[in-house]
Design a protein around this motif. Structure first.
Motif, mmCIF file in Angstrom:
data_model
loop_
_atom_site.group_PDB
_atom_site.id
_atom_site.type_symbol
_atom_site.label_atom_id
_atom_site.label_comp_id
_atom_site.label_asym_id
_atom_site.label_seq_id
_atom_site.Cartn_x
_atom_site.Cartn_y
_atom_site.Cartn_z
ATOM 1 N N SER A 26 0.832 -1.209 0.000
ATOM 2 C CA SER A 26 0.000 0.000 0.000
ATOM 3 C C SER A 26 0.860 1.249 0.000
ATOM 4 C CB SER A 26 -0.835 0.063 1.271
ATOM 5 O OG SER A 26 -1.608 -1.086 1.428
ATOM 6 N N TRP A 53 -6.262 1.871 -3.176
ATOM 7 C CA TRP A 53 -7.547 1.421 -2.615
ATOM 8 C C TRP A 53 -7.332 -0.024 -2.203
ATOM 9 C CZ3 TRP A 53 -7.453 3.784 -7.611
ATOM 10 C CH2 TRP A 53 -7.905 5.115 -7.627
ATOM 11 N N GLY A 66 -6.387 6.340 -0.907
ATOM 12 C CA GLY A 66 -7.283 6.918 -1.917
ATOM 13 C C GLY A 66 -6.535 7.817 -2.894
ATOM 14 N N PRO A 67 -7.289 8.708 -3.592
ATOM 15 C CA PRO A 67 -6.729 9.487 -4.700
ATOM 16 C C PRO A 67 -5.486 10.316 -4.345
ATOM 17 C CG PRO A 67 -9.112 9.706 -4.646
ATOM 18 C CD PRO A 67 -8.736 8.923 -3.433
ATOM 19 N N GLU A 87 -3.939 -0.858 -8.232
ATOM 20 C CA GLU A 87 -5.076 -1.773 -8.301
ATOM 21 C C GLU A 87 -6.363 -0.958 -8.440
ATOM 22 O OE1 GLU A 87 -5.434 -4.579 -5.062
ATOM 23 O OE2 GLU A 87 -7.574 -4.870 -5.431
ATOM 24 N N VAL A 88 -7.227 -1.401 -9.351
ATOM 25 C CA VAL A 88 -8.536 -0.748 -9.500
ATOM 26 C C VAL A 88 -9.632 -1.790 -9.298
ATOM 27 C CG1 VAL A 88 -7.794 1.127 -11.016
ATOM 28 C CG2 VAL A 88 -8.428 -1.081 -12.030
ATOM 29 N N ASN A 90 -13.278 -0.548 -9.384
ATOM 30 C CA ASN A 90 -14.582 -0.064 -9.865
ATOM 31 C C ASN A 90 -14.399 1.098 -10.849
ATOM 32 O OD1 ASN A 90 -14.143 2.300 -8.373
ATOM 33 N ND2 ASN A 90 -15.167 1.463 -6.569
ATOM 34 N N HIS A 93 -12.397 4.187 -9.562
ATOM 35 C CA HIS A 93 -10.953 3.947 -9.483
ATOM 36 C C HIS A 93 -10.307 4.083 -10.863
ATOM 37 C CE1 HIS A 93 -11.588 1.090 -5.774
ATOM 38 N NE2 HIS A 93 -11.830 2.358 -5.485
ATOM 39 N N ALA A 96 -10.161 7.732 -12.030
ATOM 40 C CA ALA A 96 -9.154 8.514 -11.303
ATOM 41 C C ALA A 96 -7.739 8.101 -11.722
ATOM 42 C CB ALA A 96 -9.341 8.333 -9.805
ATOM 43 N N ALA A 97 -7.510 6.784 -11.876
ATOM 44 C CA ALA A 97 -6.164 6.305 -12.226
ATOM 45 C C ALA A 97 -5.777 6.757 -13.631
ATOM 46 C CB ALA A 97 -6.117 4.781 -12.119
ATOM 47 N N LEU A 105 -2.610 -0.969 -14.848
ATOM 48 C CA LEU A 105 -3.624 -1.251 -13.823
ATOM 49 C C LEU A 105 -3.594 -2.742 -13.504
ATOM 50 C CD1 LEU A 105 -6.606 0.708 -15.465
ATOM 51 C CD2 LEU A 105 -4.967 1.566 -13.768
ATOM 52 N N THR A 111 -11.753 -8.805 -6.731
ATOM 53 C CA THR A 111 -12.508 -8.161 -7.815
ATOM 54 C C THR A 111 -12.651 -9.086 -9.018
ATOM 55 O OG1 THR A 111 -11.603 -6.069 -7.045
ATOM 56 C CG2 THR A 111 -12.639 -6.055 -9.211
#
Ligand code: PEP
Ligand code: MN
Length: 358
Positions: A26, A53, A66-67, A87-88, A90, A93, A96-97, A105, A111
């Motif tokens: 993270s 995330w 977060g962002p 990692e995305v 949704n 995410h 924003a990425a 990604l 997920t």
């Protein structure tokens, strides 16, 4: 079949063998991200990962910065020239990425097990018309069709820079591995989709830093295309997955000792044989642990039925039959007797523990 795949590596540059992605589980603070990135970059790492995330099993854990973390990753890109991956899970995410110029990604195991989330991600990528590489981790459960289905949703949405990440599969109870490798599943994926790059995630398979090296070697021996390894500037203080992270210098050491397989490498080489020994030892440990857990169940049964722990006849017949087998296989009777005695002693100790538990 994925027939039209393109390289997951930056356009125009030959993909290295193996492809290496490294970085913290993270993103925690700007300082931690930049320090880790600088050290990895100095050791030659070109692709940097960091989770922004974090899908946590239980509420209340660290769920990612977060962002805000995207800004730190932009700095990593600018300062070190490394490519960055997040990692995305949704629509928000992905938006924003992509807006932050993230280069790669990945989809997490929780997920990829969810077709609704996968379709939402695929649709968003198609709407945004991005040509970004996407790596799909295997779902938490050992379901190859679900894994391929997740990849297919992206492929059908026009994603051609596609790859898979093998991160092992969940099981119940305590094991040597955090997530069981079940190597036959990625191998079957390779058979069915020979053009699809497969990358191994030894950090999430092993769950402990000591296992990274042997799992990585096993993956390379089986022809995986790369490795994604968690690395943190101060692993013991990591906010997530601390037991499985290594410093950039330890990572460098691990990577330098791996035997990269190519046609010229002889399978007889000492290093490879040693890696096999490491692997087999892990398997022996895993099996011994299974045996102990069955033995504890027997202990529980004996307790409930007021039976004594030591059953001399049974022990004697185990000894005789196993020693006979071992001798037939070419091992000495003394050796096998010593091994079985040690195993039996530990079983008895564990059963007595259960018996004396109130
Ligand atoms: C991760 O890569 O940090 C992660 C959350 O992994 P997985 O989806 O494999 O659990
Ligand atoms: Mn992690």
């Amino acid at each position: 079949m994925f027939t039209e795949l393109k390289s997951i590596y930056p356009e125009g540059i030959a993909t290295p063998n193996p492809l290496i992605i490294a970085g913290p589980c993270s993103a925690e603070t700007r300082e931690q991200v930049l320090t880790t990135a600088r050290e990895l970059s100095a050791n030659g790492i070109r692709l940097f990962r960091a989770g922004i995330w974090k899908p946590r099993t239980k509420p209340g854990g660290f769920e990612g910065v977060g962002p805000e973390g995207l800004e730190w990753l932009k700095e990593v890109k600018q300062e070190t020239g490394m490519q960055v991956a997040v990692e995305v899970a949704n629509h928000a995410h992905v938006e924003a990425a992509v807006a932050a110029g993230i280069d790669m990604l990945w989809i997490g195991a929780r997920t990829s097990a969810n077709p609704f989330a996968m379709q939402e991600i695929a649709d968003t990528l198609s709407q945004l018309n991005v040509d970004c590489p996407v790596l799909v981790k295997n779902p938490v459960n050992p379901d190859l069709d679900l894994w391929i289905g997740a990849l297919e949703r992206l492929y059908n949405a026009g994603i051609r820079r596609l790859g898979a990440i093998h991160r092992g599969f969940s099981t119940y109870g305590k094991h040597l591995y955090r997530n069981m490798p079940q190597w036959h599943i990625p191998i079957e994926l390779r058979r069915r989709e020979p053009n699809l790059p497969i990358i191994c995630d030894p950090s999430h398979i092993g769950g402990k830093r000591e296992l990274i090296s042997s799992i990585s070697q096993q993956a390379l021996d089986m022809g995986f295309d790369g490795l994604i390894i968690e690395s943190h500037c101060d692993p013991d203080c990591a906010w997530s997955d601390k037991a499985q992270q290594v410093t950039p210098d330890v990572l460098n050491f691990i990577l330098n000792t791996l035997v990269i397989r190519d046609q010229k490498t002889s399978t007889e080489s000492l290093a490879l044989l040693r890696q096999q020994i490491d692997r087999i030892d892990n398997e022996i440990l895993e099996q011994l642990n299974k045996r102990m857990s069955v033995s504890r169940e027997i202990g529980q049964f004996k307790k409930e039925h007021r039976m004594p722990v030591l059953q001399a006849n049974r022990y004697d017949s185990i000894m005789k039959s196993r020693v006979k087998l071992a001798v037939e296989m070419g091992m000495s009777a003394e050796f096998m007797t010593a091994v079985l005695t040690a195993i039996h002693e530990e079983s008895v100790r564990q059963q007595l523990e259960i018996l004396n538990r109130r």
